[in-house]
Design a protein around this motif. Structure first.
Motif, PDB file in Angstrom:
ATOM      1  N   GLY A  26      18.071  66.172  45.000  1.00 61.53           N
ATOM      2  CA  GLY A  26      18.987  65.096  45.340  1.00 61.53           C
ATOM      3  C   GLY A  26      18.378  63.715  45.267  1.00 61.53           C
ATOM      4  N   ALA A  27      17.133  63.619  44.801  1.00 58.87           N
ATOM      5  CA  ALA A  27      16.479  62.304  44.725  1.00 58.87           C
ATOM      6  C   ALA A  27      17.330  61.350  43.901  1.00 58.87           C
ATOM      7  CB  ALA A  27      15.091  62.441  44.113  1.00 58.87           C
ATOM      8  N   SER A  28      17.414  60.109  44.365  1.00 59.03           N
ATOM      9  CA  SER A  28      18.268  59.122  43.712  1.00 59.03           C
ATOM     10  C   SER A  28      17.729  58.745  42.336  1.00 59.03           C
ATOM     11  CB  SER A  28      18.365  57.860  44.576  1.00 59.03           C
ATOM     12  OG  SER A  28      17.102  57.214  44.644  1.00 59.03           O
ATOM     13  N   MET A  29      18.607  58.164  41.527  1.00 58.91           N
ATOM     14  CA  MET A  29      18.203  57.666  40.220  1.00 58.91           C
ATOM     15  C   MET A  29      17.119  56.606  40.370  1.00 58.91           C
ATOM     16  SD  MET A  29      18.533  57.947  36.973  1.00 58.91           S
ATOM     17  CE  MET A  29      20.089  58.860  36.797  1.00 58.91           C
ATOM     18  N   GLU A  30      17.244  55.768  41.418  1.00 57.53           N
ATOM     19  CA  GLU A  30      16.232  54.736  41.659  1.00 57.53           C
ATOM     20  C   GLU A  30      14.874  55.365  41.939  1.00 57.53           C
ATOM     21  OE1 GLU A  30      15.627  50.844  44.550  1.00 57.53           O
ATOM     22  OE2 GLU A  30      16.590  52.635  45.354  1.00 57.53           O
ATOM     23  N   ARG A  32      13.787  58.372  40.964  1.00 59.42           N
ATOM     24  CA  ARG A  32      13.265  58.973  39.737  1.00 59.42           C
ATOM     25  C   ARG A  32      12.778  57.889  38.769  1.00 59.42           C
ATOM     26  NH1 ARG A  32      17.897  62.257  40.520  1.00 59.42           N
ATOM     27  NH2 ARG A  32      19.051  61.196  38.840  1.00 59.42           N
ATOM     28  N   HIS A  33      13.503  56.795  38.709  1.00 51.11           N
ATOM     29  CA  HIS A  33      13.102  55.698  37.821  1.00 51.11           C
ATOM     30  C   HIS A  33      11.797  55.068  38.301  1.00 51.11           C
ATOM     31  CE1 HIS A  33      13.442  52.541  34.909  1.00 51.11           C
ATOM     32  NE2 HIS A  33      13.615  51.589  35.814  1.00 51.11           N
ATOM     33  N   ALA A  34      11.626  54.948  39.618  1.00 49.95           N
ATOM     34  CA  ALA A  34      10.397  54.365  40.166  1.00 49.95           C
ATOM     35  C   ALA A  34       9.184  55.202  39.788  1.00 49.95           C
ATOM     36  CB  ALA A  34      10.507  54.239  41.687  1.00 49.95           C
ATOM     37  N   VAL A  35       9.299  56.525  39.911  1.00 47.97           N
ATOM     38  CA  VAL A  35       8.185  57.401  39.549  1.00 47.97           C
ATOM     39  C   VAL A  35       7.922  57.332  38.049  1.00 47.97           C
ATOM     40  CG1 VAL A  35       7.341  59.775  39.539  1.00 47.97           C
ATOM     41  CG2 VAL A  35       8.611  58.922  41.515  1.00 47.97           C
ATOM     42  N   GLU A  36       8.983  57.247  37.261  1.00 45.14           N
ATOM     43  CA  GLU A  36       8.812  57.129  35.808  1.00 45.14           C
ATOM     44  C   GLU A  36       8.082  55.844  35.443  1.00 45.14           C
ATOM     45  OE1 GLU A  36      11.560  56.947  31.729  1.00 45.14           O
ATOM     46  OE2 GLU A  36      12.496  57.137  33.695  1.00 45.14           O
ATOM     47  N   LEU A  37       8.438  54.726  36.109  1.00 45.69           N
ATOM     48  CA  LEU A  37       7.739  53.468  35.868  1.00 45.69           C
ATOM     49  C   LEU A  37       6.268  53.580  36.249  1.00 45.69           C
ATOM     50  CD1 LEU A  37      10.299  50.785  37.129  1.00 45.69           C
ATOM     51  CD2 LEU A  37       9.560  51.169  34.769  1.00 45.69           C
ATOM     52  N   ALA A  38       6.006  54.209  37.389  1.00 48.03           N
ATOM     53  CA  ALA A  38       4.624  54.376  37.846  1.00 48.03           C
ATOM     54  C   ALA A  38       3.823  55.204  36.843  1.00 48.03           C
ATOM     55  CB  ALA A  38       4.596  55.030  39.223  1.00 48.03           C
ATOM     56  N   ALA A  39       4.417  56.294  36.354  1.00 52.80           N
ATOM     57  CA  ALA A  39       3.720  57.161  35.405  1.00 52.80           C
ATOM     58  C   ALA A  39       3.438  56.429  34.097  1.00 52.80           C
ATOM     59  CB  ALA A  39       4.541  58.422  35.147  1.00 52.80           C
ATOM     60  N   THR A  40       4.418  55.682  33.606  1.00 52.20           N
ATOM     61  CA  THR A  40       4.240  54.941  32.356  1.00 52.20           C
ATOM     62  C   THR A  40       3.140  53.894  32.491  1.00 52.20           C
ATOM     63  OG1 THR A  40       6.556  55.271  31.743  1.00 52.20           O
ATOM     64  CG2 THR A  40       5.376  53.465  30.663  1.00 52.20           C
ATOM     65  N   ALA A  41       3.179  53.133  33.591  1.00 52.01           N
ATOM     66  CA  ALA A  41       2.168  52.094  33.813  1.00 52.01           C
ATOM     67  C   ALA A  41       0.780  52.701  33.990  1.00 52.01           C
ATOM     68  CB  ALA A  41       2.543  51.264  35.039  1.00 52.01           C
ATOM     69  N   PHE A  42       0.697  53.812  34.714  1.00 50.22           N
ATOM     70  CA  PHE A  42      -0.611  54.431  34.959  1.00 50.22           C
ATOM     71  C   PHE A  42      -1.195  54.988  33.666  1.00 50.22           C
ATOM     72  CE2 PHE A  42      -3.230  57.993  36.825  1.00 50.22           C
ATOM     73  CZ  PHE A  42      -4.221  57.161  37.337  1.00 50.22           C
ATOM     74  N   ARG A  43      -0.369  55.535  32.808  1.00 48.75           N
ATOM     75  CA  ARG A  43      -0.863  56.051  31.533  1.00 48.75           C
ATOM     76  C   ARG A  43      -1.390  54.902  30.669  1.00 48.75           C
ATOM     77  NH1 ARG A  43       3.045  60.196  28.626  1.00 48.75           N
ATOM     78  NH2 ARG A  43       1.131  60.379  27.377  1.00 48.75           N
ATOM     79  N   THR A 217      15.197  65.272  53.249  1.00 49.88           N
ATOM     80  CA  THR A 217      16.125  66.156  52.550  1.00 49.88           C
ATOM     81  C   THR A 217      17.567  65.798  52.864  1.00 49.88           C
ATOM     82  OG1 THR A 217      14.479  67.934  52.622  1.00 49.88           O
ATOM     83  CG2 THR A 217      16.756  68.575  52.210  1.00 49.88           C
ATOM     84  N   ALA A 218      17.825  65.369  54.102  1.00 55.61           N
ATOM     85  CA  ALA A 218      19.180  64.973  54.486  1.00 55.61           C
ATOM     86  C   ALA A 218      19.580  63.646  53.855  1.00 55.61           C
ATOM     87  CB  ALA A 218      19.278  64.876  56.013  1.00 55.61           C
ATOM     88  N   LEU A 219      18.591  62.807  53.539  1.00 53.86           N
ATOM     89  CA  LEU A 219      18.850  61.488  52.957  1.00 53.86           C
ATOM     90  C   LEU A 219      18.044  61.312  51.677  1.00 53.86           C
ATOM     91  CD1 LEU A 219      18.538  59.469  56.291  1.00 53.86           C
ATOM     92  CD2 LEU A 219      20.663  59.955  55.072  1.00 53.86           C
TER      93      LEU A 219
END
Length: 476
Positions: A26-30, A32-43, A217-219
């Motif tokens: 249920g993780a929000s799009m925001e 998931r996008h934040a983790v994707e940005l972090a992964a891209t920048a770290f790479r 998990t509830a939020l």
């Protein structure tokens, strides 16, 4: 595995990337996008530094905790007789930790591949266990991580340049680096090197773990870092604004959160199980001191600086769960009912008003309650530096980058690479650069990865960082 870096290596320190946080159901799009940005920048960060050295020295990259987020990965067990496990998955620890490591590695194969390329270029990586990835202390989890690195092409020589540090990285005369959660009573474990219950191998709940498992998990649409700063009434207000069903769901989650902490308190009262954790911690402490070249008395002193989790104390647990506030409210209600029954109407109204006023004053004196809280950690590094003789102390954990100079020592927080609601995009992708110098104090700078390069980062508390010459590209 013994450290293999040379003392002359330049240090890069990052922390709190939280790869795997986007796997929370249920993780929000925001999120998931934040983790994707972090992964891209770290790479990009890894590839940039793999090909560039400063003064011809290799890099020693220290990830100061929470590279992975085991808390957010749910490992289902539909056949369990335990209703809590069926609903929220297996608890942290044991075989479930290996499954979580595998799930995170599969989701971030590109990050692991770039880590392998980084060490293959002659650099080193130290992975410090934080509170979200304390499972790295488990030999089976480390073995799974190494298997995943091998699947990305890591040779035996590459594996030798990747080290898992169960607590800290010490570079004598240069720096002491750790995650810092051991100084936070909401996130610490009673015995840092033995956080699991010996009866079943499961991690003993602390407030942070329980908050993510039940409240997170509830939020799932809410930033987990922001949740830590919400008051109890903040949760109630948020739930109420979402409707009756959401309010009921959040109240149920809060009840499970409370119950898990009460069970943790019971584990702290079990003499045999607690003594086994204590003895395991002491044995590992002695071995760690020997392997890292730290005096056992100094390391024992550092260990004493750690905050015991609030679940050890009924008083602190009761305060966090707002039992004191509920007690005041209940006493005020009883007082109002008593005066209405026993006194004439005029006196009763006056007495009721007085009871409410006294209760209100008592609530105000108690201050703001957080569901989980992080103690200010800026007082700890100074005492720690004195114990271990390190001119530079680096923490992560709080996600807030900061730098302080006090006398001959420098204290730095490496911040986070997770550009979510808190601390935001402009204060993310921060890292610490430490350049050892013979016969004098090292050069220390708080920096930020932006515009495809490492740039100086300035906080409100510090002066302009020291200017450092451009990186040179390594030959070949």
């Amino acid at each position: 595995m013994a450290a293999s870096s040379t003392p002359a290596a330049n240090l890069l320190v990052v922390s709190d990337l939280h790869f795997g946080e986007e796997l929370l159901p249920g993780a929000s799009m925001e999120r998931r996008h934040a983790v994707e940005l972090a992964a891209t920048a770290f790479r990009e960060f890894l590839r940039h530094h793999a090909a560039r050295r400063r003064d011809g020295r290799p890099w020693r990259l220290v990830v100061a905790g929470d590279l992975f987020d085991f808390m957010s990965v749910v490992v289902p067990s539909a056949g369990s007789r335990n209703a809590d496990v069926r609903r929220f998955g297996l608890a942290r620890g044991g075989a479930a930790s290996v499954s979580r490591m595998r799930a995170i590695a599969e989701a971030h194969r590109g990050v692991l591949a770039d880590m392998v390329r980084f060490v293959a270029a002659g650099h080193q990586i130290d992975l410090v266990a934080g509170n979200h990835d304390v499972e790295l202390q488990d030999a089976a989890v480390e073995a799974e991580l190494r298997a995943q690195l091998a699947a990305c092409g890591a040779t035996d020589a590459d594996q030798a340049r990747v080290r898992v540090a169960p607590w800290f990285v010490s570079v004598p005369g240069v720096a002491w680096i750790e995650h810092g959660h051991v100084y936070d009573e909401g996130c610490s474990f009673e015995f840092n090197l033995a956080p699991a219950d010996p009866a079943d191998g499961a991690l003993v709940y602390n407030a942070d773990y329980a908050a993510i498992r039940y409240l997170g998990t509830a939020l799932p649409e809410v930033d987990p870092s922001a949740i830590e700063e919400w008051s109890f009434w903040g949760f109630m207000y948020f739930g109420w604004t979402q409707g009756v069903r959401s309010f009921g769901r959040i109240m149920g989650a809060y009840g499970r959160f409370v119950a898990s902490l009460v069970r943790a308190r019971a584990l702290h009262q079990s003499y045999k199980r607690r003594d086994r954790r204590r003895r395991a911690h002491r044995d590992k402490l002695a071995k760690l001191a020997a392997s890292e070249g730290v005096a056992i008395d100094a390391l024992a002193g550092v260990d004493r600086l750690a905050r015991t989790p609030l679940t050890v104390s009924w008083r602190r647990l009761g305060r966090m769960l707002m039992l004191d506030r509920f007690g005041i409210a209940g006493a005020a209600l009883l007082a109002v009912l008593a005066v209405l029954v026993l006194l004439p109407l005029g006196w009763a109204l006056l007495g009721a008003a007085a009871a409410v006023a006294i209760a209100g004053a008592g609530q105000a004196m108690l201050g703001k309650h957080m569901v989980t809280s992080q103690l200010p950690m800026r007082a700890v590094p100074k005492r720690l530096a004195q114990l271990v003789g390190a001119p530079v102390v680096v923490f992560g954990h709080t996600h807030e980058p900061w730098r302080q100079v006090a006398g001959d020592a420098v204290y730095v927080n490496s911040g986070t690479w997770l550009p979510a609601t808190r601390p935001g995009l402009r204060r993310s992708f921060t890292h610490v650069l430490i350049q050892p110098r013979a016969g004098t104090a090292p050069v220390v700078e708080l920096r930020q990865w932006r515009d495809a390069g490492s740039q100086p980062f300035r906080t409100d508390e510090e002066s302009q960082p020291v200017s450092i010459a451009p990186l040179e590209v390594a030959a070949g």
